[in-house]
Design an enzyme around this catalytic site. Structure first.
Site, PDB file in Angstrom:
ATOM      1  N   SER A 121      70.159 -35.363  -5.230  1.00  0.00           N
ATOM      2  CA  SER A 121      69.516 -34.973  -6.467  1.00  0.00           C
ATOM      3  C   SER A 121      68.668 -36.080  -7.094  1.00  0.00           C
ATOM      4  CB  SER A 121      70.579 -34.545  -7.477  1.00  0.00           C
ATOM      5  OG  SER A 121      71.431 -35.648  -7.779  1.00  0.00           O
TER       6      SER A 121
ATOM      7  N   LYS B 101      67.945 -42.438 -13.992  1.00  0.00           N
ATOM      8  CA  LYS B 101      68.081 -41.004 -13.674  1.00  0.00           C
ATOM      9  C   LYS B 101      68.414 -40.240 -14.953  1.00  0.00           C
ATOM     10  CE  LYS B 101      70.492 -37.911 -10.408  1.00  0.00           C
ATOM     11  NZ  LYS B 101      71.543 -37.837  -9.365  1.00  0.00           N
TER      12      LYS B 101
ATOM     13  N   SER C  21      73.899 -37.945  -3.455  1.00  0.00           N
ATOM     14  CA  SER C  21      72.653 -37.928  -4.237  1.00  0.00           C
ATOM     15  C   SER C  21      72.016 -39.287  -4.504  1.00  0.00           C
ATOM     16  CB  SER C  21      72.893 -37.222  -5.572  1.00  0.00           C
ATOM     17  OG  SER C  21      73.047 -35.849  -5.359  1.00  0.00           O
TER      18      SER C  21
END
Ligand code: MG
Ligand code: ZN
Lengths: 99, 499, 503
Positions: free
Chosen positions: C156, C81, C180
């Site tokens: 997210s 990420k 997330s």
């Protein structure tokens, strides 16, 4: 409780260093009001005698020894700078405190 | 900028009571910064003592320096503070380019040390107890260089250059409670407080305490109350006070400036002011268009500090003798009068004399050198005594040479001058300048015989028992030996020759 | 499509060690897959082909030399990420404000992955600064859900979840501040784990909300997540909030669970997280999951956690407050975007102009909320009260765990919604994290494991399993047992029912 005015939004934006547009002032005033109205519910439950929690596993006294660790070179430090001069970060003039 | 009107100082004191609040920021002399392992050495090339943490790079995190916490607690203990059994860091949020994260990691309502006091002795011996509100930990900012416009000034600058070597250096902020009732002595009290605090910090060995390099910085809050009033007046905070003398001048100036406004029926603006060394005045800082709102909240990247009692006691045991106690002991040990002690203190010579005594000199000799001879030297050079290029062991060595009869007092002064001039250690100066006392008796006999032969009438008088006449021969011998003979010894040898 | 991209991480690592396949071939297969489908999925913001292949070569050299593997995941590709820094790879956090920034250091998670011989393929898309539940708040366009390209892959960490479901990577790293990791896992039919706060180092994780952020593993199977958890977890002296204790033995727990016996295990259904507001297909899949758990021998009861209803409002005070401070450093002075530097503007003006231009609407909105909530006069009513709510939620968990071993709920109230559907309604968007937030506020571990598909839209539903602090093995065991039973019942892993993407 909240009823956020445009002026209040403008004040917050100044504190947060956001050059918001006139349109945003209106949008944010509306949205912040809705959000803050709904989050104000936290006031319903939390009484005086409840201690605040900040971390799941309570830790105290986490220290490092006073030993030098290698850091960045000047070149590495300045590599991401929008502007640099004489080994320093170059920034626009600062509206300072000194008269 | 037009100069502000000021009120005559005597009139200020007649009409107002000053109230002081002093905030002193001390840079600790730890090897590394408050929250990262970067070195803290003063004067390095810009941005060479930085890492992701003190540059505030995304993703970086702080970890507290143990020694900085210990220093904070030792300072607190030395100031008779209570040490918090549990405290935290907080974020003080405001934007400024010299602050990499745009918040300062500081302490807010939970300082590590609070409720202390410091006894301050004024020049005439009066002791004032200054109450300490708190001592808390925080981090220093970077340094900005303003380019264009008037040199180095922020006003009118075209752009600024930032060096973050200093960002994150551990600071202890020491804040007094309001100091009231000092009357005309307020400026002197301010100076004496900072001076006493500096001595204390030096004794603790927690900071370089160099006001000129910014490792000790003082902000002076000053307000005036009309005589008989019970509420404090509006205060100003004067920054940029870079010497002990400036502390005194800045407070005095602010008193006269504020008084002039108040007697005209004006009101004092709560503001930050800057001391101008050159003029001895203060000038207003930029007024903020919005009120300060630092939005403090507990620093979530750090965990609380809860010093166990044993740790606190261990630190208490490391406290050195406090400067005030030490002075009392020194006065007794060296049998000084109050006046002599005060001279010693005012000359800033206590540590130097003590170190000279430790290196073997007698207290009287050591005091004589530092308080009279070297103090004058420092004055004429515009230096602090400690900044003279001579060390206590060097002074002690000169003193020893005198005691051994190898130097006369006059020669000793020349040796000291030589050391100050950078000619090396005392023994090297003696050697290079050829200053040793002529102690070789055969050389002296030769000079004596020569002098007796040159003045036969004087020689006869001595032989006839007129001992006082020997003075003329001593003088002649001293002349031929260029003063490098021990006059006492010369006299002895003359009498021996003439009997 | 190469078969290699369909294998689990555990299978790939095994084949590499047995020399059935080289790590370079594995890396190349995934790089090829990314090249083929990522135009459509938009999971990656940056692909580091060179370094991925060279890391894979190093693993192959170890294998050839007969050296012990650096870890049980040596040679396995991973999608990182874009909120974790990696030296020399651009890090954007999905924001324009970090444009052109190449960090000069590695996050601890990144370092551990590299040391473990994991092959980092690149950086994945995300909602800007992890603020969002859909990746629509990315400055670089939304990622798409491989189950239905018109729908969100969650957020997210939507880039990470989409990369797993699109078979671009068998492993991914996410961060979970309010859900997330788990919510994207839920809507893409993948596994996502939020460890106990302090279990995985935050050093080098660009902060959104410091007291809530937690990095964690994302994978297609529970065992793979456990293997990755053990690689990235553990104490880090560079993170003061890191727990100084060994990583809980989650791999052993996952293997234990896979044997399919949950007898003696007591499982609590959170009363507050069901009923109105839950999509019918979500509820049905959840009920089915409860039956499966009972079938494995678990005792299932209902447990009330009354203060969980206050989790969402508390979260939407704490997270924006901390974010308003954490994001203050993006000021155009030292790195990233600078706009308006025309020599007339002051530093202060350039800061405000840059932040205005560089931050997206959601980020600005949260900065404003946080600035308000921390302002003098409001602190006690907002941030202070919210911190007290954390205490009440923690107490609810503690009380619940006196009678049950783990708690369960749907991971999120609905299946993947359509891109754009909630974009203009922040409050509707915030509801996606309703069930995941309590574990963030209490700092306790929680994970999402695919429960099944929703009847009405055929989209994945997630089962959330929550455990007490540091008791990750319990939840891994339950999730692994459930996963095995579900796969057995439906004739294979759910993830293989993702529609074929047009390459
Ligand atoms: Mg301060
Ligand atoms: Zn540093």
């Amino acid at each position: 409780m909240p009823n956020i005015s445009r002026d209040e939004v403008a004040h917050l934006a100044r504190l947060a260093r956001l050059a918001v547009t006139e349109d945003e002032l209106d949008t944010f005033a509306g949205q912040l009001d809705v959000i803050l109205q709904s989050v104000a519910r936290v006031g319903e439950v939390a009484a005086e005698d409840i201690p605040p929690t900040s971390h799941a596993v309570p830790l105290t006294n986490v220290f490092r020894e006073d030993l030098v660790r290698p850091g960045l070179t000047q070149q590495q430090a300045l590599a991401g700078a929008p502007a640099a001069e004489d080994g320093r970060f170059r920034v626009p003039r600062i509206l300072g405190e000194e008269a | 900028m037009t100069a502000a009107t000021v009120l005559d100082y005597d009139e200020v004191i007649e009409r107002f009571d000053p109230v002081l609040g002093l905030e002193v920021h001390v840079e600790l002399n730890t090897h590394t910064k408050m929250f990262c392992g970067c070195p803290t050495t003063f004067g390095a090339e810009p941005n060479t003592q930085v890492c992701p943490t003190c540059l505030g790079l995304p993703g970086s995190l702080p970890v507290v320096n143990r020694v900085a916490v210990e220093s904070a607690m030792r300072i607190g203990l030395a100031l008779n503070c209570e040490i918090a059994p549990w405290c935290r860091f907080a974020r003080k949020n405001y934007f400024y380019p010299d602050m990499p994260k745009n918040f300062q990691t500081s302490q807010y309502d939970e300082p590590i040390a609070f409720n202390g006091s410091l006894d301050v002795t004024l020049e005439d011996g009066t002791v004032v107890t200054v109450a300490i509100e708190r001592a808390h930990m925080e981090e220093d900012t970077g340094k900005s260089l303003h380019v264009g416009g008037a040199t180095g000034r922020i006003h009118g600058a075209d752009h600024s250059l930032l060096d973050y070597n200093r960002a994150g250096v551990p600071l202890i902020e020491i804040v007094t409670k309001p100091i009231e009732g000092m009357g005309e002595r307020a400026p002197e009290v301010a100076r004496a407080y900072v001076s006493t605090l500096r001595d204390l910090l030096r004794a603790l060995d927690v900071s370089d305490v160099r006001m000129d390099q910014g490792s000790l910085r003082c902000d002076a809050n000053v307000s005036l109350m009309s005589k008989g009033a019970t509420e404090f007046g509006t205060r100003t905070e004067t920054k940029n006070v870079n010497s002990l003398r400036s502390v005194e001048r800045a407070v005095r100036y602010e008193m006269t400036r504020q008084a002039a406004i108040l007697v005209e029926g004006g009101s004092i603006l709560q503001e930050t002011r800057h001391f101008q060394e050159a003029t001895g005045t203060t000038s207003a800082g930029r007024r903020k268009e919005t009120s300060e709102d630092y939005r403090y909240f507990p620093e979530p990247d750090l965990v609380p500090i809860a010093p166990p009692a044993e740790w606190v006691e261990q630190l208490r045991a490391t406290l050195p003798e406090m400067p005030s106690e030490r002075r009392k002991r020194i006065q007794a040990d060296w049998q000084l009068t109050d006046l002599e002690l005060r001279d010693l203190v005012n000359a800033g010579a206590v540590d130097l004399v003590a170190a000279t005594v430790d290196a073997g000199a007698s207290p009287a000799e050591a005091r004589a050198w530092w308080v009279s001879y070297l103090s004058q030297e420092a004055n004429s050079r515009g230096l602090e005594l400690a900044a003279l290029p001579i060390t206590p062991p060097q002074v002690a060595r000169v003193s020893a040479l005198v005691a051994e009869g190898k130097l006369t007092n006059k020669l000793a002064r020349e040796v000291i001058d030589g050391v100050l001039a950078g000619e090396g250690e005392p023994d090297e100066v003696v050697e290079k300048r050829g200053l040793a006392v002529v102690s070789d008796d055969s050389a002296l006999y030769a000079a004596i015989d020569e002098a007796l032969a040159a003045q036969p009438d004087v020689a006869d008088k001595i032989r006839g028992g007129k001992v006082a006449a020997a003075g003329a021969i001593v003088g002649a011998v001293m002349k031929t030996t260029k003063g490098q003979a021990d006059a006492k010894r010369v006299r002895e040898l003359i009498l021996e020759r003439c009997t | 499509m190469s078969d290699l991209t369909r294998l689990t991480a555990a299978e790939l690592a095994d084949k590499i060690q047995k020399k059935d396949v080289s790590a370079v071939e594995v890396a190349q297969a995934h790089l090829d897959r990314i090249a083929a489908v990522d135009k459509t999925v938009n999971a990656f913001l940056y692909v580091d082909t060179e370094r991925a292949l060279s890391a894979a070569r190093a693993v192959d050299e170890d294998v050839a030399a007969g050296r012990e593997p650096a870890s049980p995941l040596a040679g396995v590709p991973l999608a990182l990420k874009d909120v974790f820094v990696m030296e020399g790879a651009p890090t954007t956090c999905g924001s324009k404000i970090l444009e052109g920034w190449s960090p000069p250091y590695d996050a601890t998670v990144t370092r551990k992955l590299l040391e473990a011989g994991v092959v980092i393929l690149g950086k994945t898309n995300m909602d800007e600064f992890a603020m969002g539940s859909s990746t629509e708040n990315s400055a670089f366009g939304p990622s798409r859900n491989p189950w239905d390209l018109d729908r969100i892959p969650g957020g997210s960490g939507g880039g990470s979840s989409a990369s797993l479901a699109a078979f671009e990577a068998p492993l991914a790293i996410g961060t979970d501040t309010g859900g997330s990791i788990r919510q994207p896992g839920s809507v893409t039919g993948t596994v996502g784990v939020k460890p106990t706060y302090g279990g995985v180092s935050r050093y080098g994780l660009v902060a959104f909300s410091s007291s809530l952020d937690q990095g964690g593993p994302c994978a297609r199977t529970v065992l793979d997540a456990a293997l990755l958890h053990e690689v990235i977890g553990g104490h880090d002296p560079l993170d003061s909030t890191s727990i100084d204790a060994p990583v809980p033995p989650v791999v052993a727990a996952a293997r234990d669970g896979a044997r399919g016996d949950l007898s003696g295990m007591r499982i609590g259904i959170v009363t507050e997280f069901q009923g109105d507001g839950y999509q019918a297909g979500v509820t049905a899949a959840f009920v089915q999951a409860v039956e499966t758990l009972k079938g494995l021998g678990a005792e299932v009861v209902e447990v009330s956690c009354p203060h969980f209803d206050y989790a969402l409002p508390a979260y939407y005070l704490i997270a924006p407050s901390e974010a308003s401070s954490n994001l203050a450093r993006f000021d155009a002075m030292r790195y990233g975007l600078r706009t308006g530097d025309d020599s007339a503007n002051s530093a202060e003006q350039v800061m405000a102009l840059t932040r205005e231009a560089g931050f997206g609407a959601e980020v600005k909105r949260r900065i404003m909320i946080g600035t308000y909530a921390l302002s003098s006069g409001y602190y006690d009513a907002y941030y202070g009260q919210a911190q007290k709510v954390r205490t009440l939620i923690t107490q609810d968990f503690e009380k619940a765990f006196e009678s049950v071993d783990v708690l369960i709920s749907p991971t999120t109230p609905t299946t993947a919604f359509r891109i754009g559907e909630r974009a203009d309604d922040p409050m509707a968007m915030y509801l996606a994290d309703l069930c995941t937030i309590p574990a963030n506020l209490a700092g306790t571990p929680a994970m999402s494991v695919p429960a099944g598909l929703s009847d009405e839209d055929g989209l994945p539903v997630g089962l959330q399993v929550m455990a007490p602090a540091l008791a990750e093995p319990r939840m891994y065991k339950v999730a692994a047992a459930f996963e095995a039973a579900r796969d057995a019942a439906s004739g294979g892993a759910l993830i293989h029912r993702v529609p074929e993407l047009e390459a």
